[in-house]
Each structure stands twice: as C-alpha cells, then as structure tokens.
Design a protein around this motif. Structure first.
Motif, PDB file in Angstrom:
ATOM      1  N   UNK A 147      -8.806  15.507   1.618  1.00 40.27           N
ATOM      2  CA  UNK A 147      -7.937  16.644   1.912  1.00 40.27           C
ATOM      3  C   UNK A 147      -7.471  16.877   3.448  1.00 40.27           C
ATOM      4  N   UNK A 148      -7.910  15.926   4.390  1.00 40.07           N
ATOM      5  CA  UNK A 148      -7.644  16.307   5.741  1.00 40.07           C
ATOM      6  C   UNK A 148      -6.234  15.890   6.008  1.00 40.07           C
ATOM      7  N   UNK A 149      -5.669  16.559   7.353  1.00 43.07           N
ATOM      8  CA  UNK A 149      -4.220  16.380   7.509  1.00 43.07           C
ATOM      9  C   UNK A 149      -4.142  14.864   7.812  1.00 43.07           C
ATOM     10  N   UNK A 150      -5.003  14.208   8.619  1.00 47.71           N
ATOM     11  CA  UNK A 150      -4.668  12.826   9.283  1.00 47.71           C
ATOM     12  C   UNK A 150      -5.199  11.554   8.176  1.00 47.71           C
ATOM     13  N   UNK A 151      -5.915  11.954   7.033  1.00 46.82           N
ATOM     14  CA  UNK A 151      -6.354  11.010   6.335  1.00 46.82           C
ATOM     15  C   UNK A 151      -5.574   9.907   5.835  1.00 46.82           C
ATOM     16  N   UNK A 152      -5.919   8.563   6.135  1.00 45.90           N
ATOM     17  CA  UNK A 152      -5.216   7.684   5.401  1.00 45.90           C
ATOM     18  C   UNK A 152      -6.270   6.458   5.386  1.00 45.90           C
ATOM     19  N   UNK A 153      -5.889   5.514   4.546  1.00 52.70           N
ATOM     20  CA  UNK A 153      -6.597   4.072   4.424  1.00 52.70           C
ATOM     21  C   UNK A 153      -6.258   3.017   5.048  1.00 52.70           C
ATOM     22  N   UNK A 154      -4.768   3.323   5.557  1.00 54.06           N
ATOM     23  CA  UNK A 154      -4.342   2.065   6.213  1.00 54.06           C
ATOM     24  C   UNK A 154      -3.387   2.426   7.588  1.00 54.06           C
ATOM     25  N   UNK A 155      -3.133   1.642   8.404  1.00 55.70           N
ATOM     26  CA  UNK A 155      -2.431   2.301   9.639  1.00 55.70           C
ATOM     27  C   UNK A 155      -0.497   1.777   9.245  1.00 55.70           C
ATOM     28  N   UNK A 156      -0.092   1.912  10.159  1.00 52.05           N
ATOM     29  CA  UNK A 156       1.513   1.564  10.172  1.00 52.05           C
ATOM     30  C   UNK A 156       1.786   0.379   9.883  1.00 52.05           C
ATOM     31  N   UNK A 206       0.712  -1.078   0.005  1.00 57.60           N
ATOM     32  CA  UNK A 206      -0.041  -0.050  -0.138  1.00 57.60           C
ATOM     33  C   UNK A 206       0.947   1.279   0.036  1.00 57.60           C
ATOM     34  N   UNK A 207       0.328   2.194  -0.518  1.00 57.41           N
ATOM     35  CA  UNK A 207       1.176   3.742  -0.648  1.00 57.41           C
ATOM     36  C   UNK A 207       0.096   4.789  -0.267  1.00 57.41           C
ATOM     37  N   UNK A 208       0.929   5.685   0.259  1.00 62.80           N
ATOM     38  CA  UNK A 208       0.190   7.164   0.520  1.00 62.80           C
ATOM     39  C   UNK A 208       1.119   8.239  -0.104  1.00 62.80           C
ATOM     40  N   UNK A 209       0.264   9.031  -0.979  1.00 62.82           N
ATOM     41  CA  UNK A 209       0.928   9.976  -1.563  1.00 62.82           C
ATOM     42  C   UNK A 209       0.411  11.223  -1.122  1.00 62.82           C
ATOM     43  N   UNK A 210       0.870  12.395  -0.574  1.00 58.13           N
ATOM     44  CA  UNK A 210       0.463  13.621  -0.194  1.00 58.13           C
ATOM     45  C   UNK A 210       1.489  14.801  -0.155  1.00 58.13           C
ATOM     46  N   UNK A 211       0.795  15.989   0.003  1.00 60.00           N
ATOM     47  CA  UNK A 211       1.563  17.164   0.344  1.00 60.00           C
ATOM     48  C   UNK A 211       0.975  17.874   1.459  1.00 60.00           C
TER      49      UNK A 211
END
Length: 454
Positions: A301-310, A182-187
């Motif tokens: 667009x929220x600061x803490x948004x993600x679909x999976x944990x660490x 899984x990946x997370x891409x953000x700014x």
C-alpha cells in the motif's frame, strides 16, 4: 459536467488484458512499418476532486484521462509520439509519427530497449488498488467538515483558503517488442485544508493534508482541519533573527526534501552529465555513521510501490547508503547506465519507496537532543546548485531553547553545502512521514548558517 449530489464516481477501469491487446497491435504495426524495436504505454485514470471555500462549494471536478505513447527505434535513432485517441486509425497515426521522427533524429549509440534478461517476470500483489465509492454529496460534506474544523481551531483563524477531497484510480500498462508486458493498478486518496490566521496586521497561512492508497487510512477530516488551523495560528508573531550558525531540525515532510536532493545527486542523468556534487562518490562515506537509506519497492500500500521501472526492468530491494554512511550505488536506467559503462539498477523513472531508517528518538526527544536551535517547518525557493552542493533556502519555523519550542521566526535563509549537511546529521527521528515516495523522520543537523537581519 452536470452532476447530481448523489452521483458516485465510477472508478471502474478497463481490464489489463484489453489494453494489452491494443498495445500488442500497436507494437506489431511499428515493427511491420520498419521499427527495429519499440516500447509503448497506455494509461487511464478516473477521479473526483471537490473543493470548498468559505462554506461554499467552489469546484466539483470529474476526471477521466487517458494517454497512449510509443517510442520507436530505427536502429540507433529514436522517435516518440502520443495520443489520447485510442481508435485504430489513431494507433496507425501514432506509429507513422514516431517512425517519421526517428528517421530525422541523430544516431545515439546508447538508445534502445533494456537488457531483456533484466525485465520483470514476477508481479507480486502490492495491495495498491482500493477504489472509494464516494458520492459528490459525501465529498462535499467531508470537505466542509474539514474546513469548519480549521476555522474553529483558534479564535485568530480569520479566513479559509479551502479544503479539498480527492480520489483517483489509475491503470498503466507497459509493453515492448522483447515480449515484456506489465501493468500497475492503483488508487490514491487525499484530504487537505489551508487557512489564514490574523492578529492585527500580522497574517500567517498554513495547511495540512492526509493521503493514502485506502480512504480508510486517511486522517479524519476534523483532524486535518484542526491541524491546519493550529499550525497557522502558531506562526503569528513571527520575526526574523540575527544571522548565526546553529543546529537545525527539519520536520519529516521537509526532511524528505533533503533526501530528495541526495537522490537527484546519485541519479544517472546528473551523473553522466557530470552535474552532481556526488560524482565518483560510490563507496565513499557521504552521510554520518548511523544514517542508513534503502529502497523498498514492494511495501504493501505504499505510495511508491511497484514491481518494475519505467522500462519494465525488475525493481529490487537495495541498500543505497549503509549503516556507516557509505554510498553503495547509483540510481540508473538503461540509457544512463550505458552512458556510464554500467548496468541498469532498475531505476528508470526514479527510485521506489526510499526509506531512511528511523532512529530511537521521537520528535520531543529530538528537540531535547538539540537543546537550542531552529525548528524548520516551511521552506521556500529552489536554492540548490546540484554541481557544487551549495544549498540556500528561504525558511520559517520556530526557535528552540532548552528543548522547548518558543517563538515563531520567518524571513530567514538557511544555507550550507549538502556534502557537509549529510555528514552532520546527528539523529534521525522515528516520527516517520509515510505519505510520499520517501519515508523519513525528522532530521537533526548539527550546524547550518541561518541568515536573518544583520
């Protein structure tokens, strides 16, 4: 690094597929070398930070950071290693180091990868990636405009501590030997300003900032500077007060700190160590009725948004505290869950977008509801005993009389036990601060000890 004023920060990042191939090779090498299981992450970030002070450019910093880490399991033994070098030779060295460490650590029956059935399989687009084609010249111009607005906000503003413009883009990829990728891409973009006000021998400092996933959503530079200047000037003439018990109103950016203490108290690490004042509180009323707290990890667009944990476990919407103030559950990763004889809640690495449900009153309404009391605008120190809940922080702010903000105060301490504070929340404001991982309005608390002079 030498830079041209017209240079634009390149926020182009590798594709997730290219990193996934490298992670796959790393995990394959780990298992071929004897690991019974393994998890690995790769992350890369690029950015630009420009700081001005006193009308001059103080710093122009280009950032390009990357990291690779591997956690290898040798049965119930664990070893971890990391590197910023992504060459094939370095990957092999990381594997060797992680396995060497694992063979010299003690067995831990709770260690290991998460339940594969709990791993995320759905990855919705949370609209987190909005690169900013910002040149050094434009960043400098914006920072200078912000600082200038702060300096002219009040005749008593006497000095700047600087204004900063920052933009970052990052990509993180997580994979394990159970097949999860899984990946997370953000700014993230931000603008801040800090200034000093002076009246005779009295000097006061304050600041303001704006942050967002999209640069278009930032407050205007002049607005950020103006707010910083007004806040600093308003604090001039602050004095201490006599020790007394009174209602306290926390502004949103400080209120979320109180909620952060609650989140720490229900986090697995503190619970299995029995280092929390909320041990065995699940199913019990711990907040005042009407205080409802949820986790909403899929907010756009929220600061803490993600679909999976660490660990790659799927995130989910959760009610942490229901409308009756009752605690509905803890924040657990796989390790802490096993220690407690439970299942993970998908919170390895913490919660995502904690939302305190806003009430009906705006900030002025909360002041009127309080009548007389203390408005807290700054806190100092880390005065919390997580085991007992005893809380004591240095503070400054303003006295409130008949619902109106009056003279500034400082050199005071506010104290209480958080178990009592949570139950004494009279109202939650609708002036919600959305800049961080915890979204909360102002909190009006019925009574806290405010210690000053005598």
């Amino acid at each position: 690094m030498t830079s041209s004023p017209t240079q634009i920060i390149d926020q182009t990042l590798p594709t997730p597929d290219s990193l996934a191939a490298s992670l796959g090779r790393l995990l394959e090498q780990a298992t071929q070398s004897g690991a019974t299981s393994a998890a690995a992450t790769m992350s890369i970030s690029v950015g630009l930070t420009v700081t001005v002070r006193g009308g001059d450019v103080e710093a122009v910093e280009f950032h390009r950071d990357r990291d690779l880490s591997l956690t290898a399991y040798w049965g119930q033994r664990t070893g971890s290693a990391s590197s910023a070098d992504w060459s094939e030779e370095s990957l092999a060295e990381v594997v060797d180091r992680a396995l060497a460490i694992s063979q010299h650590t003690g067995e831990d029956p709770y260690a290991g990868l998460p339940d594969p059935a709990r791993q995320a399989t759905d990855f919705p687009d949370l609209d987190l990636h909005h690169p900013w084609a910002l040149s050094v010249a434009d960043a400098i111009e914006m920072a200078l405009a912000c600082e200038a607005a702060g300096l002219r906000a009040d005749p008593r503003i006497h000095q700047s501590e600087g204004a900063t413009v920052s933009t970052h883009a990052g990509l993180t990829l997580l994979a394990n030997t159970q097949g999860f990728v899984g990946h997370q891409l953000g700014t993230s973009h931000s603008l801040s300003c800090s200034v000093l006000a002076r009246d005779g021998d009295d000097m006061q400092r304050d600041y303001w900032y704006s942050s967002s996933r999209r640069h278009e959503d930032l407050e205007a530079a002049e607005s950020v500077g103006q707010r910083a200047g007004e806040r600093a000037a308003a604090r001039l003439g602050a004095r201490s007060i006599k020790t007394q018990t009174m209602p306290v109103l926390y502004v949103p950016e400080l209120a979320r700190g109180l909620i952060g203490h609650f989140l720490g108290a229900i986090s697995g690490g503190n619970l299995y160590r029995r280092a929390s004042f909320l041990l065995d509180a699940e199913g019990q009323p711990i907040f005042a009725p009407g205080v409802r707290i949820t986790q909403q990890p899929f907010l756009s667009r929220a600061a803490g948004s993600r679909s999976f944990d660490a660990e790659g476990v799927a995130m989910n919407d959760r009610t942490l505290v229901d409308a009756d103030g009752v605690l509905q559950g803890y924040l657990l990763g796989s390790y802490s869950a096993r220690r407690l004889g439970r299942e993970t809640t998908g919170n390895a690495g913490g919660p995502a977008n904690v939302v305190v449900e806003p009430g009906e009153l705006d900030f002025d309404g909360l002041l009127a509801e309080m009548g007389d009391g203390l408005l807290v605008t700054e806190l100092m120190g880390q005065g919390l005993n997580m085991v007992t809940g005893d809380y004591s922080r240095g503070a400054s702010g303003f006295m409130v009389r008949d619902g109106a903000i009056c003279e500034p105060v400082d050199e005071i301490t506010i104290a209480a036990n958080l178990a009592d504070v949570f139950k004494q929340i009279r109202a939650v404001g609708r002036d919600v601060d959305i800049r961080g991982n915890c979204r909360c309005g102002s909190l009006l608390i019925d009574g806290m000890t405010v210690a000053g002079q005598g």
